[in-house]
Design an enzyme around this catalytic site. Structure first.
Site, short mmCIF file in Angstrom:
data_model
loop_
_atom_site.label_atom_id
_atom_site.label_comp_id
_atom_site.label_asym_id
_atom_site.label_seq_id
_atom_site.Cartn_x
_atom_site.Cartn_y
_atom_site.Cartn_z
N ARG A 166 0.82 -1.23 0.00
CA ARG A 166 0.00 0.00 0.00
C ARG A 166 0.85 1.28 0.00
NH1 ARG A 166 -3.18 -3.60 -0.91
NH2 ARG A 166 -5.29 -3.76 -0.11
N SER A 220 -10.70 -0.16 3.02
CA SER A 220 -10.00 -0.31 4.30
C SER A 220 -9.52 1.04 4.77
CB SER A 220 -8.80 -1.24 4.13
OG SER A 220 -9.21 -2.53 3.79
N GLU A 236 -4.80 3.93 5.93
CA GLU A 236 -4.59 3.54 4.54
C GLU A 236 -5.17 4.63 3.64
OE1 GLU A 236 -6.47 1.77 1.47
OE2 GLU A 236 -5.84 -0.26 2.01
#
Ligand code: EPU
Length: 302
Positions: free
Chosen positions: A172, A221, A291
């Site tokens: 990520r 998320s 995130e």
């Protein structure tokens, strides 16, 4: 030549510029204050926009489908750019796909499936753009954007074009250095049968539908998974499913998703993120990292 003000962008042909655009209409969370938003349709228009931004000293933020951002209720300063028009093109080149950075991930996955090319099935349930996928190394079900990426074209803020062919597959994390605007991407894929690719896509969609609040107002998320841990499980085990601030709620289906159940502000969502992060930190001694990208907030807002 004197610097042109941002308002001059409204005169551009292949771009649609709006001052004080309510970003709540652009984000999947349905929250966020005003921004100077310009939708750019062609490469020459993008270069023009960058030149005006540089001349007027405005900071540029490139956005995809705004499915992974929390935008401050007070708005974002500078210039928000979305790539559309020519940047949504998808073309086949042998066993590769060449896609514009504004192309949507589900449409890329569907195009690959129709052409019997395997490797991008995991993108079909991610409501973002390919540029956004590169900026976050989007992934699901064991696959990552970096894994399928062959090369990409980008421009820097001064308008110089670059080709990038090597990437670090970090979890990520952006696959390009800051200051580069991805304009087009090549994915190398594997020849397969349409049926096999479509079945794998359907399998992954079903997995997602069974474990995530698909269709609700979320940004996917909220926190990254800490190494060796699952943020969703940690939040769940803290008993936080259903916890809320204003119109923001921790999903009962997946605890790492925050829903706008109606009337949420970005301040509500941020407050709920703080509550979640603080509880997990107290109970487990693990600090969750967001995130989602926070835009328009003070540096240490969370
Ligand atoms: N779990 C719970 N309670 C919950 C949620 C999850 O106990 O409320 C448990 C699950 O039972 C499972 C484990 O936690 O044992 C992991 O959950 P899940 O399989 O749902 O995967 P995840 O790690 O939470 C990641 C990505 C998702 C991606 C899925 C599927 C992150 C932060 N999230 O979720 O990506 O779709 O795997 O591959 O890496 C996104 O990035 O926005 C995103 C949705």
């Amino acid at each position: 030549m004197p610097a042109l003000p941002l308002r001059s962008l409204m005169e551009l042909n292949s771009a649609v510029a709006r001052e004080d655009f309510p970003m709540s209409q652009a984000t999947t969370w349905g929250t966020g204050g005003p921004a100077f938003l310009v939708d750019v349709l062609t490469m020459p228009a993008l270069l023009e926009v960058l030149s005006v931004a540089e001349g007027s000293g405005a900071r540029c933020v490139v956005l995809g489908n705004c499915s992974d951002v929390l935008i401050c209720d007070d708005g974002v300063e500078g210039l928000c750019i979305r790539l559309t028009g020519d940047f949504t093109d998808i073309a086949i080149e042998g066993n590769s796909l060449r896609v514009g950075a504004g192309a949507s991930l589900p449409s890329i996955a569907t195009f690959a499936a129709k052409n019997g090319l395997a490797g991008l099935e995991f993108l079909s349930g991610i409501p973002g753009t390919s540029g956004g996928a590169v900026a976050t190394n989007a992934g699901a079900f064991g696959s990552t954007t970096a894994g399928a990426l062959a090369s990409l074209e980008a421009v820097d803020l001064s308008g110089e074009t670059k080709t990038v062919g090597a990437f670090k597959d970090a979890y990520r994390d952006s696959l390009v250095e800051p200051g580069l605007i991805v304009t087009s991407i090549r994915f190398d894929l594997i020849s397969s049968s349409k049926k096999t690719v479509k079945e794998e896509m359907a399998r992954q969609r079903a997995l997602r539908a069974g474990s995530q609040p698909v269709g609700a107002r979320t940004a996917g998320s909220v926190f990254k998974n800490p190494p060796g841990q699952s943020a969703g499980r940690l939040i769940d085990e803290c008993g936080l499913k259903g916890a809320g601030v204003g119109g923001a709620r921790v999903s009962d289906i997946h605890a790492n998703f925050i829903l706008n159940i109606g009337g949420a502000t970005s301040a509500d969502i941020l407050e709920l993120m703080r509550l979640v992060r603080d509880r997990v930190s107290r109970v487990y001694g693990i600090r969750l990292e967001p995130e989602v990208r926070l835009l328009g907030f003070e540096r240490e807002a969370l």
